[in-house]
Scaffold this motif. Structure first.
Motif, PDB file in Angstrom:
ATOM      1  N   LYS A   1       0.917  -1.177   0.072  1.00 43.17           N
ATOM      2  CA  LYS A   1      -0.054  -0.111   0.167  1.00 43.17           C
ATOM      3  C   LYS A   1       0.808   1.262   0.084  1.00 43.17           C
ATOM      4  CE  LYS A   1      -3.931  -1.948   2.597  1.00 43.17           C
ATOM      5  NZ  LYS A   1      -4.853  -2.042   3.583  1.00 43.17           N
ATOM      6  N   ALA A   2       2.019   1.120   0.600  1.00 38.13           N
ATOM      7  CA  ALA A   2       2.822   2.543   0.780  1.00 38.13           C
ATOM      8  C   ALA A   2       3.590   2.652  -0.556  1.00 38.13           C
ATOM      9  CB  ALA A   2       4.302   2.150   1.772  1.00 38.13           C
ATOM     10  N   LEU A   3       3.222   2.013  -1.579  1.00 39.62           N
ATOM     11  CA  LEU A   3       3.937   2.189  -2.815  1.00 39.62           C
ATOM     12  C   LEU A   3       3.297   3.517  -3.500  1.00 39.62           C
ATOM     13  CD1 LEU A   3       4.265  -1.454  -4.512  1.00 39.62           C
ATOM     14  CD2 LEU A   3       6.163  -0.105  -3.734  1.00 39.62           C
ATOM     15  N   VAL A   4       2.104   3.813  -3.241  1.00 35.75           N
ATOM     16  CA  VAL A   4       1.129   4.797  -3.815  1.00 35.75           C
ATOM     17  C   VAL A   4       1.994   6.117  -3.358  1.00 35.75           C
ATOM     18  CG1 VAL A   4      -0.668   4.930  -2.093  1.00 35.75           C
ATOM     19  CG2 VAL A   4      -0.866   5.566  -4.464  1.00 35.75           C
ATOM     20  N   THR A   5       2.354   6.101  -2.176  1.00 31.66           N
ATOM     21  CA  THR A   5       3.061   7.344  -1.758  1.00 31.66           C
ATOM     22  C   THR A   5       4.509   7.625  -2.667  1.00 31.66           C
ATOM     23  OG1 THR A   5       2.373   6.893   0.577  1.00 31.66           O
ATOM     24  CG2 THR A   5       4.276   8.523   0.233  1.00 31.66           C
ATOM     25  N   VAL A   6       5.246   6.895  -2.931  1.00 32.39           N
ATOM     26  CA  VAL A   6       6.369   6.883  -3.922  1.00 32.39           C
ATOM     27  C   VAL A   6       5.728   7.391  -5.186  1.00 32.39           C
ATOM     28  CG1 VAL A   6       8.422   6.007  -4.908  1.00 32.39           C
ATOM     29  CG2 VAL A   6       7.593   5.106  -2.727  1.00 32.39           C
ATOM     30  N   ASN A   7       4.669   6.787  -5.681  1.00 31.39           N
ATOM     31  CA  ASN A   7       3.946   7.260  -6.839  1.00 31.39           C
ATOM     32  C   ASN A   7       3.737   8.521  -6.758  1.00 31.39           C
ATOM     33  OD1 ASN A   7       2.812   7.228  -9.339  1.00 31.39           O
ATOM     34  ND2 ASN A   7       1.611   5.333  -8.981  1.00 31.39           N
ATOM     35  N   ASP A   8       3.234   9.315  -5.952  1.00 30.77           N
ATOM     36  CA  ASP A   8       2.774  10.763  -5.718  1.00 30.77           C
ATOM     37  C   ASP A   8       4.181  11.333  -5.835  1.00 30.77           C
ATOM     38  OD1 ASP A   8       0.054   9.967  -5.433  1.00 30.77           O
ATOM     39  OD2 ASP A   8       0.180  10.048  -3.410  1.00 30.77           O
ATOM     40  N   GLN A   9       5.207  11.078  -5.139  1.00 30.67           N
ATOM     41  CA  GLN A   9       6.439  11.622  -5.200  1.00 30.67           C
ATOM     42  C   GLN A   9       6.859  11.963  -6.581  1.00 30.67           C
ATOM     43  OE1 GLN A   9       8.666   9.364  -2.616  1.00 30.67           O
ATOM     44  NE2 GLN A   9       8.024  10.531  -0.649  1.00 30.67           N
ATOM     45  N   LEU A  10       6.950  10.963  -7.117  1.00 33.61           N
ATOM     46  CA  LEU A  10       7.329  10.731  -8.777  1.00 33.61           C
ATOM     47  C   LEU A  10       6.442  11.492  -9.711  1.00 33.61           C
ATOM     48  CD1 LEU A  10       8.198   6.979  -8.932  1.00 33.61           C
ATOM     49  CD2 LEU A  10       9.889   8.782  -9.256  1.00 33.61           C
ATOM     50  N   ILE A  11       5.293  11.722  -9.463  1.00 30.15           N
ATOM     51  CA  ILE A  11       4.306  12.802 -10.106  1.00 30.15           C
ATOM     52  C   ILE A  11       4.809  14.204  -9.878  1.00 30.15           C
ATOM     53  CG2 ILE A  11       1.911  13.497 -10.225  1.00 30.15           C
ATOM     54  CD1 ILE A  11       0.996  10.862  -9.736  1.00 30.15           C
ATOM     55  N   GLU A  12       5.279  14.405  -8.532  1.00 32.14           N
ATOM     56  CA  GLU A  12       5.734  15.775  -8.130  1.00 32.14           C
ATOM     57  C   GLU A  12       7.062  16.250  -9.003  1.00 32.14           C
ATOM     58  OE1 GLU A  12       6.050  16.347  -4.246  1.00 32.14           O
ATOM     59  OE2 GLU A  12       4.004  15.849  -3.635  1.00 32.14           O
ATOM     60  N   TYR A  13       7.810  15.060  -9.157  1.00 31.20           N
ATOM     61  CA  TYR A  13       9.060  15.359  -9.837  1.00 31.20           C
ATOM     62  C   TYR A  13       8.567  15.638 -11.138  1.00 31.20           C
ATOM     63  CZ  TYR A  13      13.038  13.937  -6.722  1.00 31.20           C
ATOM     64  OH  TYR A  13      14.095  14.100  -5.774  1.00 31.20           O
TER      65      TYR A  13
ATOM     66  N   LEU B   1       8.996   7.515 -16.479  1.00 26.78           N
ATOM     67  CA  LEU B   1       9.281   7.000 -15.034  1.00 26.78           C
ATOM     68  C   LEU B   1       7.969   6.902 -13.985  1.00 26.78           C
ATOM     69  CD1 LEU B   1      12.392   8.688 -14.399  1.00 26.78           C
ATOM     70  CD2 LEU B   1      12.224   6.455 -14.342  1.00 26.78           C
ATOM     71  N   VAL B   2       7.183   7.872 -14.445  1.00 31.26           N
ATOM     72  CA  VAL B   2       5.932   7.945 -14.041  1.00 31.26           C
ATOM     73  C   VAL B   2       4.968   6.570 -14.314  1.00 31.26           C
ATOM     74  CG1 VAL B   2       3.495   9.149 -13.358  1.00 31.26           C
ATOM     75  CG2 VAL B   2       5.514  10.327 -13.210  1.00 31.26           C
ATOM     76  N   ARG B   3       5.013   6.276 -15.501  1.00 35.06           N
ATOM     77  CA  ARG B   3       4.322   5.110 -16.096  1.00 35.06           C
ATOM     78  C   ARG B   3       4.614   3.754 -15.461  1.00 35.06           C
ATOM     79  NH1 ARG B   3       0.218   4.628 -16.444  1.00 35.06           N
ATOM     80  NH2 ARG B   3      -0.113   3.155 -18.113  1.00 35.06           N
ATOM     81  N   ILE B   4       6.343   3.891 -15.051  1.00 37.88           N
ATOM     82  CA  ILE B   4       6.883   2.684 -14.329  1.00 37.88           C
ATOM     83  C   ILE B   4       6.058   2.541 -13.088  1.00 37.88           C
ATOM     84  CG2 ILE B   4       8.684   1.849 -13.545  1.00 37.88           C
ATOM     85  CD1 ILE B   4      10.327   2.811 -15.967  1.00 37.88           C
ATOM     86  N   ALA B   5       6.287   3.829 -12.284  1.00 34.95           N
ATOM     87  CA  ALA B   5       5.559   3.639 -10.929  1.00 34.95           C
ATOM     88  C   ALA B   5       4.054   3.562 -10.930  1.00 34.95           C
ATOM     89  CB  ALA B   5       5.656   5.256 -10.196  1.00 34.95           C
ATOM     90  N   ASP B   6       3.440   3.673 -11.927  1.00 34.42           N
ATOM     91  CA  ASP B   6       2.022   3.213 -12.184  1.00 34.42           C
ATOM     92  C   ASP B   6       1.879   1.848 -12.167  1.00 34.42           C
ATOM     93  OD1 ASP B   6       1.009   6.006 -12.256  1.00 34.42           O
ATOM     94  OD2 ASP B   6       0.722   6.006 -14.178  1.00 34.42           O
ATOM     95  N   TYR B   7       2.673   1.087 -12.705  1.00 36.48           N
ATOM     96  CA  TYR B   7       2.470  -0.421 -13.039  1.00 36.48           C
ATOM     97  C   TYR B   7       3.136  -0.926 -11.805  1.00 36.48           C
ATOM     98  CZ  TYR B   7       1.624   0.347 -18.015  1.00 36.48           C
ATOM     99  OH  TYR B   7       0.999   0.710 -19.433  1.00 36.48           O
ATOM    100  N   LEU B   8       4.080  -0.373 -11.028  1.00 33.76           N
ATOM    101  CA  LEU B   8       4.627  -0.950  -9.985  1.00 33.76           C
ATOM    102  C   LEU B   8       3.322  -0.665  -8.617  1.00 33.76           C
ATOM    103  CD1 LEU B   8       7.155  -2.292  -9.148  1.00 33.76           C
ATOM    104  CD2 LEU B   8       7.007  -1.211 -11.357  1.00 33.76           C
ATOM    105  N   THR B   9       2.575   0.394  -8.824  1.00 32.87           N
ATOM    106  CA  THR B   9       1.375   0.589  -8.011  1.00 32.87           C
ATOM    107  C   THR B   9       0.331  -0.708  -8.120  1.00 32.87           C
ATOM    108  OG1 THR B   9       1.711   3.007  -7.842  1.00 32.87           O
ATOM    109  CG2 THR B   9      -0.470   2.100  -7.249  1.00 32.87           C
ATOM    110  N   ASN B  10       0.192  -0.834  -9.610  1.00 32.04           N
ATOM    111  CA  ASN B  10      -0.541  -2.094  -9.735  1.00 32.04           C
ATOM    112  C   ASN B  10      -0.067  -3.470  -9.276  1.00 32.04           C
ATOM    113  OD1 ASN B  10      -1.915  -0.149 -11.488  1.00 32.04           O
ATOM    114  ND2 ASN B  10      -1.195  -1.146 -13.501  1.00 32.04           N
ATOM    115  N   VAL B  11       1.160  -3.443  -9.331  1.00 37.85           N
ATOM    116  CA  VAL B  11       1.725  -4.716  -8.500  1.00 37.85           C
ATOM    117  C   VAL B  11       1.260  -4.669  -7.149  1.00 37.85           C
ATOM    118  CG1 VAL B  11       3.775  -5.919  -8.025  1.00 37.85           C
ATOM    119  CG2 VAL B  11       3.778  -4.943 -10.247  1.00 37.85           C
ATOM    120  N   GLY B  12       1.516  -3.717  -6.629  1.00 32.52           N
ATOM    121  CA  GLY B  12       1.041  -3.443  -5.065  1.00 32.52           C
ATOM    122  C   GLY B  12      -0.299  -3.872  -4.956  1.00 32.52           C
TER     123      GLY B  12
END
Length: 220
Positions: free
Chosen positions: A147-159, A191-202
């Motif tokens: 569940k915590a992966l979504v927080t990293v996703n948000d950080q990457l969106i800000e970047y 990089l954000v799309r990669i994070a999206d897919y990792l959130t899906n894994v989560g």
């Protein structure tokens, strides 16, 4: 029969973990190649893109084979389904790493902006860490870490948003950076799309633990 099933499931589980490590390495290599202007490494990533695709096919085939032979139920079935679904997300993450490698080749020789590349390097490292976190969450069957992966996703969106603003400001002041700036935006988006897919894994890890299909971005 149960012993044979457990052995097959362990093999599937290990294969998924290995694929996750492979994707993590490729993401890191693609970002390093872009930041270091290393076209040779970028081309090697492109040339070996099929490695991830082949892993996906092997794991999907193995998953279907296990379902057909053993007809697993409850938590056993959820583990097979989790891998069957999550391998597609890992493969797509690998596709975006390949896109970054293509951007490395395209931007080589054009005027570049060191400050934005520093941000991209930070963003790339955060993304690589996210891949590792996702795989570790799967290995540990850790619902909270997933569940915590979504927080990293948000950080990457800000970047990404910061990089896009900086890129457009650079274009406005110096047209010579146009090619590089557009590629900066593309890499940040990849990089954000990669994070999206990792959130899906989560999300699939949460399903593995609870049997519930969730959208982590809606649970914030």
């Amino acid at each position: 029969m149960r012993r044979l099933f457990d052995e097959e499931l362990d093999e599937l589980d290990n294969g998924f973990t290995e694929m996750g490590i492979l994707v993590s390495n490729v993401v890191q290599q693609s970002v390093d190649a872009f930041i270091n202007h290393d076209r040779q490494s970028a081309q090697a990533i492109i040339d070996h893109d099929h490695d991830i695709n082949e892993r996906e096919i092997q794991l999907e085939s193995k998953s279907f084979e296990i379902i057909a032979l053993y007809q697993p139920v409850t938590s056993d079935l959820r583990e097979v389904v989790t891998i069957l679904k999550a391998v597609s997300d890992l493969e797509r993450a690998g596709d975006h790493a390949r896109n970054i490698a293509h951007a490395t080749i395209e931007v080589k020789g054009n005027t570049r902006v060191a400050e934005i590349e520093t941000q991209l390097a930070e963003m790339g490292h955060l993304t690589t860490d996210m891949v590792k976190q996702a795989i570790q969450a799967y290995v540990d069957k850790d619902e909270e870490a997933a569940k915590a992966l979504v927080t990293v996703n948000d950080q990457l969106i800000e970047y990404r948003d910061q990089i896009m603003r900086a890129s457009y400001n650079e274009i406005a002041s110096d047209a010579d950076v146009l090619v590089a700036a557009m590629n900066y935006n593309n890499v940040a988006a990849d990089l954000v799309r990669i994070a999206d897919y990792l959130t899906n894994v989560g999300e699939w890890i949460v399903y593995l633990k609870t049997g519930q299909i969730v959208e982590l971005k809606l649970m914030k």
